[in-house]
Design a protein around this motif. Structure first.
Motif, short mmCIF file in Angstrom:
data_model
loop_
_atom_site.label_atom_id
_atom_site.label_comp_id
_atom_site.label_asym_id
_atom_site.label_seq_id
_atom_site.Cartn_x
_atom_site.Cartn_y
_atom_site.Cartn_z
N HIS A 19 13.54 15.45 -17.80
CA HIS A 19 13.20 14.36 -18.72
C HIS A 19 14.46 13.59 -19.13
CE1 HIS A 19 9.03 15.43 -19.27
NE2 HIS A 19 9.25 16.53 -19.95
N MET A 20 15.42 13.52 -18.21
CA MET A 20 16.67 12.85 -18.59
C MET A 20 17.08 11.82 -17.54
SD MET A 20 19.67 14.98 -20.41
CE MET A 20 19.86 14.70 -22.16
N ILE A 21 17.52 10.65 -18.02
CA ILE A 21 17.96 9.56 -17.13
C ILE A 21 19.48 9.46 -17.30
CG2 ILE A 21 17.78 7.07 -16.74
CD1 ILE A 21 14.85 7.29 -17.72
N PRO A 22 20.24 9.69 -16.22
CA PRO A 22 21.69 9.89 -16.36
C PRO A 22 22.47 8.83 -17.13
CG PRO A 22 20.98 10.61 -14.21
CD PRO A 22 19.78 9.98 -14.85
N HIS A 23 22.11 7.52 -16.99
CA HIS A 23 22.83 6.51 -17.77
C HIS A 23 21.92 5.84 -18.81
CE1 HIS A 23 26.32 7.07 -15.30
NE2 HIS A 23 25.68 6.68 -14.21
N GLY A 24 20.86 6.54 -19.20
CA GLY A 24 20.02 6.07 -20.30
C GLY A 24 19.52 4.65 -20.13
N THR A 30 0.87 -1.19 0.00
CA THR A 30 0.00 0.00 0.00
C THR A 30 0.90 1.23 0.00
OG1 THR A 30 -1.66 -1.17 1.29
CG2 THR A 30 -1.81 1.24 1.29
N ILE A 31 0.65 2.13 -0.96
CA ILE A 31 1.46 3.36 -1.04
C ILE A 31 0.58 4.54 -0.62
CG2 ILE A 31 2.86 4.83 -2.54
CD1 ILE A 31 3.44 2.49 -4.31
N TYR A 32 1.08 5.34 0.30
CA TYR A 32 0.37 6.54 0.74
C TYR A 32 1.02 7.77 0.10
CZ TYR A 32 -1.47 3.57 4.48
OH TYR A 32 -2.10 2.58 5.20
N GLU A 33 0.23 8.61 -0.52
CA GLU A 33 0.76 9.82 -1.17
C GLU A 33 -0.06 11.03 -0.72
OE1 GLU A 33 3.33 10.99 -3.18
OE2 GLU A 33 2.22 12.85 -2.77
N LYS A 34 0.65 12.07 -0.25
CA LYS A 34 -0.11 13.21 0.30
C LYS A 34 -0.72 14.10 -0.80
CE LYS A 34 3.67 16.50 1.03
NZ LYS A 34 4.46 17.24 2.00
N LEU A 35 -0.15 14.08 -2.00
CA LEU A 35 -0.65 14.96 -3.07
C LEU A 35 -1.75 14.27 -3.87
CD1 LEU A 35 2.76 16.41 -4.35
CD2 LEU A 35 1.12 17.48 -2.80
N PRO A 36 -2.48 15.05 -4.68
CA PRO A 36 -3.52 14.41 -5.52
C PRO A 36 -2.94 13.68 -6.73
CG PRO A 36 -3.78 16.83 -5.48
CD PRO A 36 -2.54 16.52 -4.72
N PHE A 37 -1.61 13.81 -6.97
CA PHE A 37 -1.00 13.10 -8.09
C PHE A 37 0.23 12.34 -7.59
CE2 PHE A 37 1.19 17.15 -7.86
CZ PHE A 37 2.52 16.82 -8.08
N ILE A 38 0.65 11.34 -8.38
CA ILE A 38 1.83 10.56 -7.99
C ILE A 38 3.03 10.95 -8.86
CG2 ILE A 38 0.42 8.64 -7.15
CD1 ILE A 38 1.19 7.14 -9.76
N GLY A 39 4.22 10.51 -8.45
CA GLY A 39 5.43 10.76 -9.26
C GLY A 39 6.35 11.80 -8.63
N GLY A 40 5.85 12.55 -7.64
CA GLY A 40 6.70 13.53 -6.95
C GLY A 40 7.39 14.47 -7.92
N ARG A 41 8.73 14.54 -7.82
CA ARG A 41 9.51 15.44 -8.67
C ARG A 41 9.91 14.81 -10.00
NH1 ARG A 41 14.03 16.04 -4.63
NH2 ARG A 41 12.90 14.33 -3.62
N GLY A 49 20.01 9.45 -21.33
CA GLY A 49 18.98 9.14 -22.31
C GLY A 49 17.67 9.80 -21.91
N VAL A 50 16.76 9.83 -22.86
CA VAL A 50 15.47 10.48 -22.63
C VAL A 50 14.35 9.43 -22.77
CG1 VAL A 50 13.87 12.25 -23.52
CG2 VAL A 50 16.35 12.68 -23.53
N PRO A 51 13.48 9.31 -21.77
CA PRO A 51 12.37 8.35 -21.93
C PRO A 51 11.30 8.94 -22.85
CG PRO A 51 12.26 9.43 -19.76
CD PRO A 51 13.47 9.99 -20.47
N ILE A 52 10.86 8.15 -23.80
CA ILE A 52 9.80 8.62 -24.70
C ILE A 52 8.53 8.84 -23.85
CG2 ILE A 52 8.30 7.96 -26.66
CD1 ILE A 52 11.15 8.62 -27.52
N GLY A 53 7.95 10.03 -23.98
CA GLY A 53 6.80 10.40 -23.14
C GLY A 53 7.25 11.16 -21.91
N GLY A 54 8.56 11.27 -21.72
CA GLY A 54 9.08 12.04 -20.57
C GLY A 54 8.94 11.29 -19.26
N CYS A 55 9.16 12.00 -18.17
CA CYS A 55 9.16 11.36 -16.84
C CYS A 55 7.87 10.59 -16.58
CB CYS A 55 9.29 12.42 -15.74
SG CYS A 55 10.79 13.41 -15.86
N LYS A 56 6.74 11.15 -17.05
CA LYS A 56 5.44 10.54 -16.70
C LYS A 56 5.29 9.14 -17.32
CE LYS A 56 0.55 11.65 -16.26
NZ LYS A 56 -0.03 10.53 -16.98
#
Ligand code: FAD
Length: 392
Positions: free
Chosen positions: A54-59, A26-37, A176-183
């Motif tokens: 939108h960048m992942i340091p080692h792709g 069970t994950i508890y999240e205080k905000l109305p959306f998930i993913g934080g920063r 590297g960059v994830p297609i669709g970005g962080c989300k």
């Protein structure tokens, strides 16, 4: 086992997705959306972010990619090519080309510095800034790197950590960059957790957790807990003391810029060692056009926050942007500063905190990153440790 996870940031969701295969989470999240920063926010049809660039340091070759595969997440990460270039005197250079800008004596010194870094020939308590300061260009380049990647000045990072970062870079390569970005990453983790019957409870701020023979979140009983909130907050919520060192945050400023013509030709980082404040920028629409409306590019600049005068820091960043976009039309979409409470990193790189507090409490997130793990790579290193302790 029944596992409570406090916080639905990247660390909490990644741990949750892997553990949900075998455990009841069970994950508890205080905000109305998930993913934080690490998720998208839409402004003027541009897909900006709550934090990361939108960048992942080692792709696709790094720790996050490995952890995502372990979770069964289907995220396409396009590796940058080149990893980055350096803007000096209005011209772009690859890292190896920088040596040609130096005179004979400085070049010899710079070659020795590069060799010393590779074999670990330095005092590990020395800062990266002190290590580089004999060669002015090396210091500027090093500072652009630490500002962009760690939101710290080169004088704020110990050689011990730089050595580990360099080893990881040689082993796993650049960003590297994830297609669709962080989300896209967050959506996949949410899908897996739901498919495995895990629960994500939004708009629920956990204020107190009791650890006895079991773990209790507002009376709800669990076998153990994973905290994805900062180590300092964890101490408060769990009423426990485990921090034995001074904790410092890494702070930074991100400016999102719209441009039709574009500024960067490649999919890596444009480091800006000569800017007053901006350490680097990327143009993620070179990889994924859908991160901006048709006909537009999204450029994101990043700078370490050097002083506490935020207005002045932002003004200096904006002046840098004006110079960088000299003959190119652009508009500022959004300026975000990350400091007290919501920093770039809750614990700056080079301060190591154990992911296991005790048999019932584990830490994930950027407060407990692995050695040499830049940003989300460090988070993934911590998550991999925690899921190995618990079993999945
Ligand atoms: P967080 O994102 O901090 O999430 C924690 C969650 O816990 C939040 O959703 C919060 O609401 C919730 N929470 C807090 N307290 C409670 C409570 N009491 N009860 C319930 N929920 C609670 N990294 C990269 O790899 N690449 C980049 O390009 C990059 N660029 C960055 C640029 C900027 C400007 C910033 C700010 C960060 C950047 N980072 C980057 C770093 C990266 O975004 C963060 O390190 C990462 O997203 C932090 O993840 P986390 O798991 O620590 O959780």
């Amino acid at each position: 086992m029944r596992i409570a996870i406090i916080g639905a940031g990247l660390g909490g969701l990644l741990a949750g997705a892997i553990l949900s295969k075998k455990h009841d989470i069970t994950i508890y999240e205080k905000l109305p959306f998930i993913g934080g920063r690490f998720t998208n926010i839409e402004i003027d049809r541009f897909k900006l972010t709550t934090g990361a660039l939108h960048m992942i340091p080692h792709g696709s070759r790094g720790f996050l990619a490995k952890a995502l595969r372990l979770a069964g997440a289907n995220v396409k990460i396009i590796n940058s090519n080149p990893d980055g270039t350096f803007l000096i005197n209005g011209k772009e250079y690859l890292y190896k080309e920088l040596f040609s800008l130096l005179g004979v004596r400085e070049k010899l010194k710079a070659i020795k510095l590069a060799a010393d870094l590779k074999i670990g020939n330095f005092d590990k308590n020395m800062s990266f800034g002190e290590f580089l300061e004999d060669v002015d260009l090396a210091l500027k380049v090093g500072n652009a790197f630490t500002g962009w990647a760690l939101s710290l000045s080169a004088y704020d990072v110990k050689m011990e950590e730089i050595y580990e970062i360099a080893k990881n870079y040689h082993r796993y390569g650049g960003p590297g960059v994830p297609i669709g970005g962080c989300k896209a990453v967050i959506d996949e983790l949410e899908r897996i957790i739901k498919e495995n019957n895990g629960k994500i409870i939004k708009e629920y701020e956990v204020k107190k957790v009791d650890i006895e023979d079991k773990v209790y979140v507002d009376g709800e009983e669990y076998d153990l807990a994973i905290s994805n909130v900062s180590p300092k907050e964890t101490e408060k919520i769990f009423n426990i003391k485990f921090l034995d060192k001074k904790i410092e945050e890494a702070k930074g400023i991100k400016i999102s810029v719209a441009t039709k013509r574009g500024l960067i030709k490649h999919s890596g980082v444009l480091f800006t060692p000569e800017c007053e404040r901006i350490n680097g920028l990327n143009q993620v629409t070179n990889v994924d056009k859908n991160l901006a409306p048709e006909g537009w590019h999204l450029v994101m600049t990043h700078q370490a926050q050097i002083t506490n005068n935020i207005k002045k820091e932002i003004d200096l960043g904006l002046e840098d942007i004006e110079r960088l976009f000299k003959n190119i039309d652009y508009k500022i979409l959004h300026i975000q500063s990350y400091r007290d409470g919501v920093p770039v990193n809750h614990v700056k790189s080079g301060i190591y905190i154990n992911n296991k507090v005790n048999d019932k409490l584990f830490l994930v997130g950027d407060g407990a990153k692995g050695k040499g793990g830049i940003e989300v790579e460090g988070i993934a290193m911590g998550v991999l440790k925690v899921v190995n302790y618990i079993g999945y």
